[in-house]
Design a protein around this motif. Structure first.
Motif, PDB file in Angstrom:
ATOM      1  N   MET A   1       0.827  -1.200   0.000  1.00 51.01           N
ATOM      2  CA  MET A   1       0.000   0.000   0.000  1.00 51.01           C
ATOM      3  C   MET A   1       0.867   1.257   0.000  1.00 51.01           C
ATOM      4  O   MET A   1       0.516   2.240  -0.619  1.00 51.01           O
ATOM      5  N   MET A   2       1.987   1.177   0.679  1.00 52.64           N
ATOM      6  CA  MET A   2       2.873   2.331   0.754  1.00 52.64           C
ATOM      7  C   MET A   2       3.439   2.675  -0.625  1.00 52.64           C
ATOM      8  O   MET A   2       3.568   3.834  -0.978  1.00 52.64           O
ATOM      9  N   HIS A   3       3.744   1.643  -1.422  1.00 52.15           N
ATOM     10  CA  HIS A   3       4.276   1.886  -2.763  1.00 52.15           C
ATOM     11  C   HIS A   3       3.232   2.523  -3.664  1.00 52.15           C
ATOM     12  O   HIS A   3       3.563   3.342  -4.509  1.00 52.15           O
ATOM     13  N   LEU A   4       1.974   2.145  -3.480  1.00 56.05           N
ATOM     14  CA  LEU A   4       0.894   2.720  -4.280  1.00 56.05           C
ATOM     15  C   LEU A   4       0.731   4.204  -3.971  1.00 56.05           C
ATOM     16  O   LEU A   4       0.552   5.017  -4.883  1.00 56.05           O
ATOM     17  N   GLN A   5       0.800   4.573  -2.710  1.00 55.79           N
ATOM     18  CA  GLN A   5       0.698   5.985  -2.348  1.00 55.79           C
ATOM     19  C   GLN A   5       1.882   6.773  -2.901  1.00 55.79           C
ATOM     20  O   GLN A   5       1.727   7.882  -3.404  1.00 55.79           O
ATOM     21  N   ARG A   6       3.066   6.199  -2.799  1.00 58.17           N
ATOM     22  CA  ARG A   6       4.259   6.874  -3.302  1.00 58.17           C
ATOM     23  C   ARG A   6       4.177   7.035  -4.826  1.00 58.17           C
ATOM     24  O   ARG A   6       4.508   8.089  -5.361  1.00 58.17           O
ATOM     25  N   ALA A   7       3.716   6.010  -5.509  1.00 57.89           N
ATOM     26  CA  ALA A   7       3.574   6.085  -6.966  1.00 57.89           C
ATOM     27  C   ALA A   7       2.538   7.136  -7.360  1.00 57.89           C
ATOM     28  O   ALA A   7       2.724   7.865  -8.338  1.00 57.89           O
ATOM     29  N   GLY A   8       1.453   7.211  -6.592  1.00 58.49           N
ATOM     30  CA  GLY A   8       0.433   8.213  -6.868  1.00 58.49           C
ATOM     31  C   GLY A   8       0.940   9.622  -6.686  1.00 58.49           C
ATOM     32  O   GLY A   8       0.581  10.534  -7.443  1.00 58.49           O
ATOM     33  N   ARG A   9       1.785   9.812  -5.725  1.00 51.73           N
ATOM     34  CA  ARG A   9       2.348  11.146  -5.502  1.00 51.73           C
ATOM     35  C   ARG A   9       3.384  11.487  -6.567  1.00 51.73           C
ATOM     36  O   ARG A   9       3.474  12.627  -7.005  1.00 51.73           O
ATOM     37  N   LEU A  10       4.162  10.507  -6.984  1.00 51.42           N
ATOM     38  CA  LEU A  10       5.132  10.771  -8.048  1.00 51.42           C
ATOM     39  C   LEU A  10       4.436  10.999  -9.385  1.00 51.42           C
ATOM     40  O   LEU A  10       4.909  11.788 -10.201  1.00 51.42           O
ATOM     41  N   ALA A  11       3.326  10.330  -9.613  1.00 49.56           N
ATOM     42  CA  ALA A  11       2.553  10.558 -10.834  1.00 49.56           C
ATOM     43  C   ALA A  11       1.949  11.958 -10.843  1.00 49.56           C
ATOM     44  O   ALA A  11       1.563  12.461 -11.903  1.00 49.56           O
ATOM     45  N   ALA A  12       1.870  12.582  -9.688  1.00 48.50           N
ATOM     46  CA  ALA A  12       1.320  13.938  -9.608  1.00 48.50           C
ATOM     47  C   ALA A  12       2.245  14.963 -10.258  1.00 48.50           C
ATOM     48  O   ALA A  12       1.793  16.052 -10.605  1.00 48.50           O
ATOM     49  N   ILE A  13       3.506  14.621 -10.449  1.00 49.14           N
ATOM     50  CA  ILE A  13       4.428  15.578 -11.076  1.00 49.14           C
ATOM     51  C   ILE A  13       4.018  15.841 -12.524  1.00 49.14           C
ATOM     52  O   ILE A  13       3.765  16.993 -12.888  1.00 49.14           O
ATOM     53  N   PRO A  14       3.894  14.815 -13.389  1.00 51.97           N
ATOM     54  CA  PRO A  14       3.421  15.129 -14.749  1.00 51.97           C
ATOM     55  C   PRO A  14       1.937  15.513 -14.801  1.00 51.97           C
ATOM     56  O   PRO A  14       1.533  16.342 -15.619  1.00 51.97           O
ATOM     57  N   ALA A  15       1.130  14.929 -13.919  1.00 54.21           N
ATOM     58  CA  ALA A  15      -0.299  15.279 -13.912  1.00 54.21           C
ATOM     59  C   ALA A  15      -0.491  16.732 -13.488  1.00 54.21           C
ATOM     60  O   ALA A  15      -1.362  17.434 -14.022  1.00 54.21           O
ATOM     61  N   GLY A  16       0.298  17.194 -12.549  1.00 53.13           N
ATOM     62  CA  GLY A  16       0.238  18.589 -12.138  1.00 53.13           C
ATOM     63  C   GLY A  16       0.640  19.525 -13.261  1.00 53.13           C
ATOM     64  O   GLY A  16       0.086  20.611 -13.418  1.00 53.13           O
ATOM     65  N   TYR A  17       1.599  19.078 -14.064  1.00 57.94           N
ATOM     66  CA  TYR A  17       2.018  19.867 -15.213  1.00 57.94           C
ATOM     67  C   TYR A  17       0.879  19.991 -16.222  1.00 57.94           C
ATOM     68  O   TYR A  17       0.620  21.067 -16.759  1.00 57.94           O
ATOM     69  N   VAL A  18       0.189  18.892 -16.467  1.00 55.90           N
ATOM     70  CA  VAL A  18      -0.942  18.908 -17.404  1.00 55.90           C
ATOM     71  C   VAL A  18      -2.047  19.819 -16.884  1.00 55.90           C
ATOM     72  O   VAL A  18      -2.582  20.657 -17.625  1.00 55.90           O
ATOM     73  N   LEU A  19      -2.403  19.675 -15.611  1.00 61.67           N
ATOM     74  CA  LEU A  19      -3.457  20.504 -15.032  1.00 61.67           C
ATOM     75  C   LEU A  19      -3.065  21.978 -15.061  1.00 61.67           C
ATOM     76  O   LEU A  19      -3.874  22.844 -15.412  1.00 61.67           O
ATOM     77  N   THR A  20      -1.821  22.278 -14.730  1.00 57.86           N
ATOM     78  CA  THR A  20      -1.365  23.667 -14.752  1.00 57.86           C
ATOM     79  C   THR A  20      -1.386  24.222 -16.169  1.00 57.86           C
ATOM     80  O   THR A  20      -1.748  25.384 -16.390  1.00 57.86           O
TER      81      THR A  20
END
Length: 91
Positions: A1-20
């Motif tokens: 579960m910890m890896h899934l949360q970490r992966a979700g947060r790291l995926a936020a880097i490109p997703a944040g770029y798209v949203l921005t």
């Protein structure tokens, strides 16, 4: 579960770029000024929005809720920008 949360947060880097990018594109299309000035303002705002989104992504206790907000906002902004382009919004 910890890896899934970490992966979700790291995926936020490109997703944040798209949203921005979508926020910036929508902002540039609605600002009531010359296109060159609107793009300049959009680029300045881009960095503040992106920094805020990344801080949100790594500081949240509920990543699932953050992702719901981001996906919803991205869909709405993409629809607006697409509609604005098709209808000939800013020329």
């Amino acid at each position: 579960m910890m890896h899934l949360q970490r992966a979700g947060r790291l995926a936020a880097i490109p997703a944040g770029y798209v949203l921005t990018s979508l926020v910036t594109a929508a902002l540039v299309r609605i600002l009531p000024m010359h296109a060159v000035d609107a793009v300049s303002v959009g680029f300045m705002v881009f960095f503040a929005i992106y920094a805020g989104l990344i801080l949100w992504a790594f500081g949240t206790r509920r990543p699932a809720r953050m992702w719901i907000w981001w996906i919803t906002a991205s869909a709405l902004l993409a629809a607006f920008v697409g509609w604005s382009i098709v209808s000939g919004g800013r020329s």
